[in-house]
Design a protein around this motif. Structure first.
Motif, PDB file in Angstrom:
ATOM      1  N   LEU A 156      37.577  49.044  42.340  1.00  0.00           N
ATOM      2  CA  LEU A 156      37.462  49.633  43.675  1.00  0.00           C
ATOM      3  C   LEU A 156      38.635  49.219  44.554  1.00  0.00           C
ATOM      4  CD1 LEU A 156      36.005  51.119  45.987  1.00  0.00           C
ATOM      5  CD2 LEU A 156      34.668  49.017  46.343  1.00  0.00           C
ATOM      6  N   PHE A 157      38.933  47.926  44.617  1.00  0.00           N
ATOM      7  CA  PHE A 157      39.993  47.456  45.503  1.00  0.00           C
ATOM      8  C   PHE A 157      41.368  47.933  45.041  1.00  0.00           C
ATOM      9  CE2 PHE A 157      36.806  43.857  46.166  1.00  0.00           C
ATOM     10  CZ  PHE A 157      36.178  44.543  47.190  1.00  0.00           C
ATOM     11  N   ASN A 158      41.559  48.031  43.735  1.00  0.00           N
ATOM     12  CA  ASN A 158      42.827  48.575  43.246  1.00  0.00           C
ATOM     13  C   ASN A 158      42.963  50.050  43.600  1.00  0.00           C
ATOM     14  OD1 ASN A 158      44.126  46.337  42.159  1.00  0.00           O
ATOM     15  ND2 ASN A 158      43.052  46.514  40.214  1.00  0.00           N
ATOM     16  N   SER A 159      41.863  50.776  43.587  1.00  0.00           N
ATOM     17  CA  SER A 159      41.897  52.184  43.974  1.00  0.00           C
ATOM     18  C   SER A 159      42.227  52.337  45.459  1.00  0.00           C
ATOM     19  CB  SER A 159      40.558  52.860  43.652  1.00  0.00           C
ATOM     20  OG  SER A 159      40.642  54.249  43.845  1.00  0.00           O
TER      21      SER A 159
ATOM     22  N   MET B 137      39.989  37.218  40.195  1.00  0.00           N
ATOM     23  CA  MET B 137      40.726  38.481  40.322  1.00  0.00           C
ATOM     24  C   MET B 137      40.061  39.439  41.306  1.00  0.00           C
ATOM     25  SD  MET B 137      43.488  38.244  38.648  1.00  0.00           S
ATOM     26  CE  MET B 137      43.566  36.492  38.961  1.00  0.00           C
ATOM     27  N   LYS B 138      38.740  39.405  41.363  1.00  0.00           N
ATOM     28  CA  LYS B 138      38.040  40.230  42.342  1.00  0.00           C
ATOM     29  C   LYS B 138      38.420  39.795  43.761  1.00  0.00           C
ATOM     30  CE  LYS B 138      34.155  41.212  39.333  1.00  0.00           C
ATOM     31  NZ  LYS B 138      32.747  40.991  39.044  1.00  0.00           N
ATOM     32  N   ASN B 139      38.392  38.491  43.986  1.00  0.00           N
ATOM     33  CA  ASN B 139      38.768  37.963  45.296  1.00  0.00           C
ATOM     34  C   ASN B 139      40.225  38.294  45.611  1.00  0.00           C
ATOM     35  OD1 ASN B 139      36.232  36.790  45.762  1.00  0.00           O
ATOM     36  ND2 ASN B 139      36.808  34.899  44.778  1.00  0.00           N
ATOM     37  N   LEU B 140      41.094  38.092  44.640  1.00  0.00           N
ATOM     38  CA  LEU B 140      42.516  38.348  44.855  1.00  0.00           C
ATOM     39  C   LEU B 140      42.778  39.823  45.133  1.00  0.00           C
ATOM     40  CD1 LEU B 140      45.348  37.123  44.948  1.00  0.00           C
ATOM     41  CD2 LEU B 140      45.514  37.512  42.480  1.00  0.00           C
ATOM     42  N   SER B 141      42.080  40.710  44.447  1.00  0.00           N
ATOM     43  CA  SER B 141      42.297  42.141  44.689  1.00  0.00           C
ATOM     44  C   SER B 141      41.875  42.546  46.105  1.00  0.00           C
ATOM     45  CB  SER B 141      41.565  42.993  43.641  1.00  0.00           C
ATOM     46  OG  SER B 141      40.164  42.844  43.724  1.00  0.00           O
ATOM     47  N   LEU B 142      40.875  41.877  46.649  1.00  0.00           N
ATOM     48  CA  LEU B 142      40.475  42.127  48.047  1.00  0.00           C
ATOM     49  C   LEU B 142      41.524  41.544  49.005  1.00  0.00           C
ATOM     50  CD1 LEU B 142      38.526  43.107  50.214  1.00  0.00           C
ATOM     51  CD2 LEU B 142      37.147  41.062  49.813  1.00  0.00           C
ATOM     52  N   ILE B 143      41.964  40.339  48.741  1.00  0.00           N
ATOM     53  CA  ILE B 143      43.006  39.734  49.562  1.00  0.00           C
ATOM     54  C   ILE B 143      44.261  40.610  49.558  1.00  0.00           C
ATOM     55  CG2 ILE B 143      44.605  37.765  49.724  1.00  0.00           C
ATOM     56  CD1 ILE B 143      42.257  36.010  48.675  1.00  0.00           C
ATOM     57  N   ASN B 144      44.583  41.207  48.413  1.00  0.00           N
ATOM     58  CA  ASN B 144      45.762  42.066  48.301  1.00  0.00           C
ATOM     59  C   ASN B 144      45.739  43.221  49.297  1.00  0.00           C
ATOM     60  OD1 ASN B 144      47.043  40.579  46.326  1.00  0.00           O
ATOM     61  ND2 ASN B 144      46.275  41.827  44.641  1.00  0.00           N
ATOM     62  N   LEU B 145      44.559  43.722  49.620  1.00  0.00           N
ATOM     63  CA  LEU B 145      44.459  44.824  50.593  1.00  0.00           C
ATOM     64  C   LEU B 145      44.891  44.346  51.973  1.00  0.00           C
ATOM     65  CD1 LEU B 145      41.118  46.487  49.493  1.00  0.00           C
ATOM     66  CD2 LEU B 145      43.449  47.051  48.790  1.00  0.00           C
ATOM     67  N   HIS B 146      44.512  43.127  52.317  1.00  0.00           N
ATOM     68  CA  HIS B 146      44.925  42.563  53.593  1.00  0.00           C
ATOM     69  C   HIS B 146      46.432  42.324  53.615  1.00  0.00           C
ATOM     70  CE1 HIS B 146      40.913  41.867  55.316  1.00  0.00           C
ATOM     71  NE2 HIS B 146      40.530  41.561  54.087  1.00  0.00           N
ATOM     72  N   LEU B 147      46.963  41.807  52.523  1.00  0.00           N
ATOM     73  CA  LEU B 147      48.405  41.556  52.453  1.00  0.00           C
ATOM     74  C   LEU B 147      49.202  42.856  52.506  1.00  0.00           C
ATOM     75  CD1 LEU B 147      48.474  38.767  49.706  1.00  0.00           C
ATOM     76  CD2 LEU B 147      48.790  38.477  52.180  1.00  0.00           C
ATOM     77  N   ALA B 148      48.733  43.877  51.792  1.00  0.00           N
ATOM     78  CA  ALA B 148      49.459  45.152  51.759  1.00  0.00           C
ATOM     79  C   ALA B 148      49.528  45.810  53.122  1.00  0.00           C
ATOM     80  CB  ALA B 148      48.815  46.097  50.743  1.00  0.00           C
ATOM     81  N   THR B 149      48.524  45.533  53.964  1.00  0.00           N
ATOM     82  CA  THR B 149      48.505  46.139  55.296  1.00  0.00           C
ATOM     83  C   THR B 149      48.947  45.173  56.384  1.00  0.00           C
ATOM     84  OG1 THR B 149      46.129  45.621  55.417  1.00  0.00           O
ATOM     85  CG2 THR B 149      46.738  47.845  54.707  1.00  0.00           C
TER      86      THR B 149
ATOM     87  N   ALA C 113      41.742  32.152  44.134  1.00  0.00           N
ATOM     88  CA  ALA C 113      42.330  33.352  44.731  1.00  0.00           C
ATOM     89  C   ALA C 113      43.178  32.990  45.950  1.00  0.00           C
ATOM     90  CB  ALA C 113      41.233  34.343  45.116  1.00  0.00           C
ATOM     91  N   TYR C 114      42.664  32.092  46.787  1.00  0.00           N
ATOM     92  CA  TYR C 114      43.449  31.638  47.944  1.00  0.00           C
ATOM     93  C   TYR C 114      44.739  30.960  47.495  1.00  0.00           C
ATOM     94  CZ  TYR C 114      39.509  32.333  51.197  1.00  0.00           C
ATOM     95  OH  TYR C 114      38.511  32.864  51.963  1.00  0.00           O
ATOM     96  N   LYS C 115      44.627  30.119  46.453  1.00  0.00           N
ATOM     97  CA  LYS C 115      45.816  29.420  45.952  1.00  0.00           C
ATOM     98  C   LYS C 115      46.849  30.425  45.419  1.00  0.00           C
ATOM     99  CE  LYS C 115      46.101  25.372  44.796  1.00  0.00           C
ATOM    100  NZ  LYS C 115      46.941  24.328  45.354  1.00  0.00           N
TER     101      LYS C 115
END
Length: 195
Positions: A101-104, A182-194, A20-22
């Motif tokens: 959840l994270f996508n929502s 994908m679970k990890n990446l979806s959480l990281i995406n929240l940080h990136l989006a904000t 996910a980090y990669k």
């Protein structure tokens, strides 16, 4: 070393997180540090009973909470662990539904324009594609899949959208699971989006 009797942290424990980090950053190093805890205003533990498994880190989070009572601690875990008990909010998610959840949450961040468009434009790729997936999971859909109350999804979006500094911690609850990357990446995406 000519033996098949070997195991390492990288094979099971951290493989999902590393990937996910990669995918997110191009490097497998976690972007935070212990010092970041000392001025964060929100902490989100996902699939992690840090009170037992990472007590030094968790005590530092509690110290931050004691210093600033407005600091919020959230635990997302099917089991009401000691970490969940010591949190302000416990979200008892159905196992395996973290990505939904994270996508929502991302859906709501975009809907309410709580995203950092400049950061997304300058520092990310494939946001539109990610958002297309997130739009499949408005809170009323995600809440049923995750078997949680809709209010929890709105609260997570509010935390990500309005907090000055959110730190998320995850552990084997995400890493050692189906689609852990994908679970990890979806959480990281929240940080990136904000941003």
């Amino acid at each position: 070393i000519k033996t098949n009797n070997i195991d390492a942290n990288s094979r099971l424990c951290m493989a999902s997180a590393v990937m996910a980090y990669k995918l997110a950053f191009g490097s497998d190093g976690p972007p935070g540090s212990y010092e970041d805890i000392d001025d964060a205003d929100a902490f989100i533990f996902v699939g992690s009973n840090a009170a037992w498994t990472h007590p030094v880190l968790f005590k530092r989070v509690l110290k931050r909470k004691n210093k600033d009572i407005s600091t919020i601690i959230v635990t997302i875990d099917p089991i009401q662990t000691e970490t969940a008990t010591k949190s302000d909010i416990w979200i008892p998610i159905k196992p395996g539904t973290d990505t939904v959840l994270f996508n929502s949450v991302l859906y709501l961040l975009n809907k309410y324009k709580w995203i950092d468009n400049e950061f997304i434009l300058n520092h990310t790729e494939n946001y539109e594609e990610t958002l297309k997936e997130a739009e499949k999971y408005p809170p009323e859909v995600a809440a049923k899949i995750c078997d949680i109350e809709e209010k929890h999804i709105y609260k997570l979006a509010e935390i990500f959208g309005h907090s000055r500094k959110v730190i998320s911690f995850w552990s084997m609850g995400l890493n050692q699971s189906v689609n852990g990357t994908m679970k990890n990446l979806s959480l990281i995406n929240l940080h990136l989006a904000t941003g």
